[in-house]
Motif scaffolding. Structure first.
Motif, PDB file in Angstrom:
ATOM      1  N   PRO A  55      15.358  12.043 -31.991  1.00  0.00           N
ATOM      2  CA  PRO A  55      14.113  12.819 -32.074  1.00  0.00           C
ATOM      3  C   PRO A  55      13.874  13.683 -30.840  1.00  0.00           C
ATOM      4  O   PRO A  55      13.470  14.848 -30.964  1.00  0.00           O
ATOM      5  CB  PRO A  55      13.030  11.747 -32.239  1.00  0.00           C
ATOM      6  CG  PRO A  55      13.744  10.603 -32.885  1.00  0.00           C
ATOM      7  CD  PRO A  55      15.112  10.608 -32.279  1.00  0.00           C
ATOM      8  N   ASP A  56      14.126  13.135 -29.641  1.00  0.00           N
ATOM      9  CA  ASP A  56      13.935  13.917 -28.412  1.00  0.00           C
ATOM     10  C   ASP A  56      14.889  15.116 -28.384  1.00  0.00           C
ATOM     11  O   ASP A  56      14.502  16.226 -27.993  1.00  0.00           O
ATOM     12  CB  ASP A  56      14.165  13.043 -27.186  1.00  0.00           C
ATOM     13  CG  ASP A  56      13.065  12.006 -26.992  1.00  0.00           C
ATOM     14  OD1 ASP A  56      11.959  12.208 -27.541  1.00  0.00           O
ATOM     15  OD2 ASP A  56      13.320  11.010 -26.304  1.00  0.00           O
ATOM     16  N   LEU A  57      16.138  14.878 -28.767  1.00  0.00           N
ATOM     17  CA  LEU A  57      17.135  15.942 -28.710  1.00  0.00           C
ATOM     18  C   LEU A  57      16.825  17.060 -29.695  1.00  0.00           C
ATOM     19  O   LEU A  57      16.916  18.252 -29.358  1.00  0.00           O
ATOM     20  CB  LEU A  57      18.524  15.366 -28.990  1.00  0.00           C
ATOM     21  CG  LEU A  57      19.066  14.387 -27.939  1.00  0.00           C
ATOM     22  CD1 LEU A  57      20.273  13.632 -28.481  1.00  0.00           C
ATOM     23  CD2 LEU A  57      19.441  15.154 -26.666  1.00  0.00           C
ATOM     24  N   GLY A 109      33.321  12.782 -26.896  1.00  0.00           N
ATOM     25  CA  GLY A 109      33.779  13.770 -25.936  1.00  0.00           C
ATOM     26  C   GLY A 109      33.611  15.158 -26.506  1.00  0.00           C
ATOM     27  O   GLY A 109      33.019  15.348 -27.572  1.00  0.00           O
ATOM     28  N   ASP A 110      34.145  16.154 -25.808  1.00  0.00           N
ATOM     29  CA  ASP A 110      34.061  17.531 -26.280  1.00  0.00           C
ATOM     30  C   ASP A 110      35.250  17.854 -27.165  1.00  0.00           C
ATOM     31  O   ASP A 110      36.397  17.490 -26.860  1.00  0.00           O
ATOM     32  CB  ASP A 110      34.021  18.504 -25.106  1.00  0.00           C
ATOM     33  CG  ASP A 110      32.706  18.431 -24.346  1.00  0.00           C
ATOM     34  OD1 ASP A 110      31.725  17.936 -24.926  1.00  0.00           O
ATOM     35  OD2 ASP A 110      32.665  18.859 -23.173  1.00  0.00           O
ATOM     36  N   ARG A 122      23.093  18.537 -28.516  1.00  0.00           N
ATOM     37  CA  ARG A 122      23.506  17.932 -27.247  1.00  0.00           C
ATOM     38  C   ARG A 122      24.472  18.822 -26.476  1.00  0.00           C
ATOM     39  O   ARG A 122      25.062  18.383 -25.493  1.00  0.00           O
ATOM     40  CB  ARG A 122      24.173  16.575 -27.508  1.00  0.00           C
ATOM     41  CG  ARG A 122      23.239  15.525 -28.088  1.00  0.00           C
ATOM     42  CD  ARG A 122      23.972  14.220 -28.333  1.00  0.00           C
ATOM     43  NE  ARG A 122      24.534  13.664 -27.108  1.00  0.00           N
ATOM     44  CZ  ARG A 122      25.300  12.572 -27.061  1.00  0.00           C
ATOM     45  NH1 ARG A 122      25.616  11.945 -28.192  1.00  0.00           N
ATOM     46  NH2 ARG A 122      25.772  12.125 -25.916  1.00  0.00           N
ATOM     47  N   THR A 123      24.644  20.059 -26.919  1.00  0.00           N
ATOM     48  CA  THR A 123      25.605  20.978 -26.308  1.00  0.00           C
ATOM     49  C   THR A 123      24.874  22.202 -25.787  1.00  0.00           C
ATOM     50  O   THR A 123      24.294  22.966 -26.579  1.00  0.00           O
ATOM     51  CB  THR A 123      26.678  21.410 -27.324  1.00  0.00           C
ATOM     52  OG1 THR A 123      27.239  20.258 -27.955  1.00  0.00           O
ATOM     53  CG2 THR A 123      27.783  22.186 -26.631  1.00  0.00           C
ATOM     54  N   ALA A 124      24.869  22.381 -24.486  1.00  0.00           N
ATOM     55  CA  ALA A 124      24.188  23.522 -23.885  1.00  0.00           C
ATOM     56  C   ALA A 124      24.729  24.829 -24.460  1.00  0.00           C
ATOM     57  O   ALA A 124      25.942  25.040 -24.520  1.00  0.00           O
ATOM     58  CB  ALA A 124      24.352  23.497 -22.364  1.00  0.00           C
ATOM     59  N   GLY A 125      23.829  25.680 -24.899  1.00  0.00           N
ATOM     60  CA  GLY A 125      24.209  26.966 -25.449  1.00  0.00           C
ATOM     61  C   GLY A 125      24.385  26.985 -26.951  1.00  0.00           C
ATOM     62  O   GLY A 125      24.493  28.058 -27.551  1.00  0.00           O
ATOM     63  N   LEU A 126      24.421  25.818 -27.596  1.00  0.00           N
ATOM     64  CA  LEU A 126      24.609  25.765 -29.048  1.00  0.00           C
ATOM     65  C   LEU A 126      23.348  25.335 -29.783  1.00  0.00           C
ATOM     66  O   LEU A 126      23.386  25.038 -30.978  1.00  0.00           O
ATOM     67  CB  LEU A 126      25.767  24.827 -29.408  1.00  0.00           C
ATOM     68  CG  LEU A 126      27.152  25.255 -28.928  1.00  0.00           C
ATOM     69  CD1 LEU A 126      28.227  24.323 -29.483  1.00  0.00           C
ATOM     70  CD2 LEU A 126      27.462  26.696 -29.333  1.00  0.00           C
ATOM     71  N   PRO A 177      34.398  32.732 -33.112  1.00  0.00           N
ATOM     72  CA  PRO A 177      34.918  31.885 -34.186  1.00  0.00           C
ATOM     73  C   PRO A 177      35.187  30.450 -33.756  1.00  0.00           C
ATOM     74  O   PRO A 177      35.236  29.555 -34.597  1.00  0.00           O
ATOM     75  CB  PRO A 177      36.214  32.590 -34.600  1.00  0.00           C
ATOM     76  CG  PRO A 177      36.635  33.347 -33.387  1.00  0.00           C
ATOM     77  CD  PRO A 177      35.374  33.774 -32.709  1.00  0.00           C
ATOM     78  N   VAL A 178      35.402  30.211 -32.445  1.00  0.00           N
ATOM     79  CA  VAL A 178      35.707  28.871 -31.939  1.00  0.00           C
ATOM     80  C   VAL A 178      34.748  28.540 -30.803  1.00  0.00           C
ATOM     81  O   VAL A 178      34.506  29.368 -29.918  1.00  0.00           O
ATOM     82  CB  VAL A 178      37.163  28.780 -31.426  1.00  0.00           C
ATOM     83  CG1 VAL A 178      37.452  27.402 -30.851  1.00  0.00           C
ATOM     84  CG2 VAL A 178      38.143  29.113 -32.541  1.00  0.00           C
ATOM     85  N   VAL A 179      34.167  27.323 -30.846  1.00  0.00           N
ATOM     86  CA  VAL A 179      33.296  26.870 -29.759  1.00  0.00           C
ATOM     87  C   VAL A 179      33.658  25.437 -29.397  1.00  0.00           C
ATOM     88  O   VAL A 179      34.255  24.700 -30.191  1.00  0.00           O
ATOM     89  CB  VAL A 179      31.799  26.933 -30.137  1.00  0.00           C
ATOM     90  CG1 VAL A 179      31.364  28.349 -30.435  1.00  0.00           C
ATOM     91  CG2 VAL A 179      31.486  26.010 -31.307  1.00  0.00           C
TER      92      VAL A 179
END
Length: 517
Positions: free
Chosen positions: A303-305, A406-407, A493-497, A425-427
């Motif tokens: 909920p916070d995220l 992980g990423d 949880r991913t900065a910028g996304l 196209p890829v992140v």
């Protein structure tokens, strides 16, 4: 090229093209009856609409299989109609124009409530039926209030201008000698398989030569229902309406649940209009999207995220957390979208109970949106008894669900870049033991649209290598009148996304598919 991405509630059906046509006299679509045009592909989500239009599975239905190389009762469409409960099917096929002009051949059409024209090659329909008694009886069936439906070539043949009619191959858009269809939709050209065969701009060639026409491109597993002067879009993808205005091509992409007015050559209640690429748009003015965030057992941090991604756009999103008990008590009726975040799907399922899960299904079925991330994506799948069964998806390699975090890299499909407003196209995105999704085979659910696939993988804790790559990372689907978006990894949880979640919530609500600029 000007584009519009439209997401609206389903409205009543009709259709026309002429700018000053009388409101009571359609100039494109049928005055009576209805036309159903399908863009090919899986028709699981389309058959219920067809039978709704027909009104009775015991009604007489004629299936014309001539376009297809398999033109007997083993034809796939014929078999699927039987499987979906049609009891009075008559198959019509001939290669002979003399036969097509005979009274005995057309007799079933005179008594039919509906005709279904199967896909294949358009030229076969032209050679056998154009300017014959068979074509005239199809028009007569429509005029007396019947249903004319078809998929792929069976959709294209219903236009006044026929595309891809060449005998030498279906990549030829304009084929001299095979440019005239049955004309059930006047002043139109209809293309299909648009999303899977990259055909979005192919009708531009036709419109340049015939600027008076309206181009209609249909994604696979997507249909338009036409009555009079409006086309309503149903299914999994988009209908693409294109025309020439002031010497330039204009394209509107209309999503499932929305409608298009052929008299105005505009979507009904269009929300936004852009003059550039996706993302260059105005903001919809229908008020803030009301988002319920599941905040109960099995979802401690989500909920916070999720809230953190949406609160900066308070003018666009109204947010409130809801408990499992509130969902059971019917709280979702006050919202546009339910966001179900990460945690443990089995615990969330237990907390909701059967009543809560049915409330969610009912909410989406009636037009609500569902956004599921990680555990919320697991919960929406179809291959476990305790799941919500909102999406026709199974979980791959379930025994190694705890494969670590992980990423990872994901690659967006064309639909994903469009729906989620992604330029790259890829992140790289955060992953933490989300589901590896693949298409399931549930006959009562439509196939999903793949938005992104895993390009790299995580295989810890004994998980085998090579399984994760290529599975679906993000998907979208219809469920009843509603929309569902699932993400295995964590954009929140991913900065910028964060924009991905914003776009997903907006799309699932039935509004403009892109977030506030």
């Amino acid at each position: 090229m000007r584009k519009v991405i439209v997401s609206l509630l389903l409205v009543s059906l009709a259709l026309a093209v002429a700018p000053n046509a009388s409101a009571n006299v359609p100039t494109v679509g049928p005055r009576e009856g209805a036309v159903l045009l399908v863009g090919g592909g899986d028709k699981t989500s389309i058959w219920p609409m067809f039978f709704d239009l027909v009104g009775d599975k015991n009604a007489p239905i004629v299936v014309i299989t001539t376009a297809n190389a398999t033109n007997d009762e083993t034809n796939k469409d014929f078999q699927e109609l039987k499987a979906f409960g049609a009891t009075r099917l008559t198959l019509l096929h001939t290669d002979s124009r003399e036969t097509a002009n005979s009274d005995s051949f057309i007799a079933p059409l005179r008594n039919a409530r509906a005709v279904w024209i199967a896909g294949g090659r358009q030229w076969r329909l032209v050679d056998s039926y154009l300017d014959t008694k068979t074509e005239r009886e199809i028009q007569a069936l429509l005029d007396r209030g019947g249903i004319v439906a078809g998929s792929s070539a069976g959709a294209s043949i219903q236009a006044s201008y026929l595309v891809r009619g060449a005998k030498s191959g279906n990549k030829i858009v304009m084929a001299p000698g095979y440019e005239r269809g049955f004309g059930l939709l006047k002043n139109t050209a209809i293309d299909q398989h648009v999303n899977t065969r990259s055909r979005v701009e192919d009708l531009g060639e036709v419109l340049q030569a015939h600027p008076e026409l309206l181009g209609i491109g249909l994604d696979e597993s997507t249909a338009i229902v036409v009555k009079g002067d409006t086309a309503s879009v149903v299914g999994a993808g988009f209908a693409h309406f294109s025309s020439r205005e002031a010497g330039a091509e204009k394209i509107f992409e209309v999503a499932s649940g929305a409608s298009y007015d052929f008299a105005a050559r505009r979507p009904v209640d269009a929300i936004s209009e852009s003059t550039g690429g996706a993302g260059d748009h105005t903001v919809d003015d229908k008020g803030a999207i009301r988002v319920a965030i599941y905040a109960d057992e099995g979802s401690p941090k989500a909920p916070d995220l999720i809230e953190g991604c949406l609160t900066d756009l308070s003018a666009k999103f109204q947010i409130r957390r809801v408990t499992a008990e509130e969902i059971r008590q019917g709280a979702l009726s006050s919202f546009d979208v339910l966001a179900q975040g990460g945690g443990r799907a089995s615990v969330q399922s237990d907390a909701l109970g059967e009543t809560g899960k049915e409330r969610i299904r009912e909410f989406v079925r009636n037009g609500g949106g569902y956004v599921g991330i990680c555990a919320g994506a697991y919960l929406a799948a179809s291959d476990r008894p305790y799941y919500l069964r909102l999406v026709n998806a199974r979980v791959v390699d379930r025994e190694h669900w705890a494969r670590g975090g992980g990423d990872v890299q994901i690659r967006f499909t064309e639909e994903g870049r469009r729906e989620l407003q992604q330029k790259s196209p890829v992140v790289q995105i955060r992953y933490n033991q989300g589901p590896l999704l693949a298409r399931d085979a549930q006959t009562d659910l439509p196939t999903y649209t793949e938005l992104a696939v895993f390009e790299t993988e995580i295989a810890k804790k004994g998980a085998p290598q090579g399984v994760m790559k290529g599975t679906s990372a993000m998907v979208s689907s219809s469920f009843g009148k509603g929309r569902v978006f699932l993400s295995s990894p964590h954009p929140e949880r991913t900065a910028g996304l964060e924009r991905i979640l914003q776009a997903a919530v907006t799309w699932s609500s039935g509004r403009d598919s892109s977030p506030n600029p």
